[in-house]
Motif scaffolding. Structure first.
Motif, PDB file in Angstrom:
ATOM      1  N   HIS A  38       0.845  -1.196   0.000  1.00  0.00           N
ATOM      2  CA  HIS A  38       0.000   0.000   0.000  1.00  0.00           C
ATOM      3  C   HIS A  38       0.879   1.244   0.000  1.00  0.00           C
ATOM      4  O   HIS A  38       1.624   1.486   0.937  1.00  0.00           O
ATOM      5  CB  HIS A  38      -0.912  -0.008   1.223  1.00  0.00           C
ATOM      6  CG  HIS A  38      -1.696   1.249   1.385  1.00  0.00           C
ATOM      7  ND1 HIS A  38      -2.631   1.659   0.458  1.00  0.00           N
ATOM      8  CD2 HIS A  38      -1.671   2.193   2.340  1.00  0.00           C
ATOM      9  CE1 HIS A  38      -3.141   2.798   0.863  1.00  0.00           C
ATOM     10  NE2 HIS A  38      -2.582   3.141   1.999  1.00  0.00           N
ATOM     11  N   SER A  97      -3.633  -1.792   5.228  1.00  0.00           N
ATOM     12  CA  SER A  97      -4.602  -2.292   4.260  1.00  0.00           C
ATOM     13  C   SER A  97      -5.138  -1.197   3.353  1.00  0.00           C
ATOM     14  O   SER A  97      -5.897  -1.467   2.446  1.00  0.00           O
ATOM     15  CB  SER A  97      -5.768  -2.945   4.999  1.00  0.00           C
ATOM     16  OG  SER A  97      -6.427  -1.979   5.794  1.00  0.00           O
ATOM     17  N   GLY A  98      -4.772   0.042   3.628  1.00  0.00           N
ATOM     18  CA  GLY A  98      -5.254   1.139   2.813  1.00  0.00           C
ATOM     19  C   GLY A  98      -6.566   1.710   3.308  1.00  0.00           C
ATOM     20  O   GLY A  98      -7.124   2.611   2.719  1.00  0.00           O
TER      21      GLY A  98
END
Length: 104
Positions: A38, A97-98
């Protein structure tokens, strides 16, 4: 019984020895050649701008720790460039994880 111990040893080896950065970025002549993980757009823009102003080669890895994120630079990256990248790193807005995390 022996297979359980063997599987446990393999899992422990994998958890502690395998290099698992959240983000890995490779630089060549001041350009981002490869990135894995990410990479927030604003951080990517800032890092690309730093690389254009001061061309360099090397790697940047970001690891997630309990206390926050840890940035690891390769030895060939100049110290001034390392500090500039640390200054623009979004410690609060960076998530593995964004996804944004809401704090109450």
């Amino acid at each position: 019984m022996l297979y359980v111990i063997l599987i446990a040893a393999i899992v422990i080896f994998w958890l502690f020895v395998v290099d698992r950065p959240v983000l890995k970025v490779e630089f060549k002549d001041g350009h981002i050649t490869k990135s894995k993980g990410h990479f927030p757009p604003k951080f990517k823009h800032n890092v690309a701008e730093i690389a254009e102003v001061t061309p360099f080669d090397g790697d940047l890895k970001v690891y997630q720790r309990r206390s926050g994120f840890k940035l690891v630079f390769s030895k060939q990256m100049p110290k001034k460039v390392q500090q500039r990248i640390k200054n623009v790193f979004p410690h609060q807005g960076f998530s593995a994880s964004g996804k944004r995390v809401k704090h109450h």
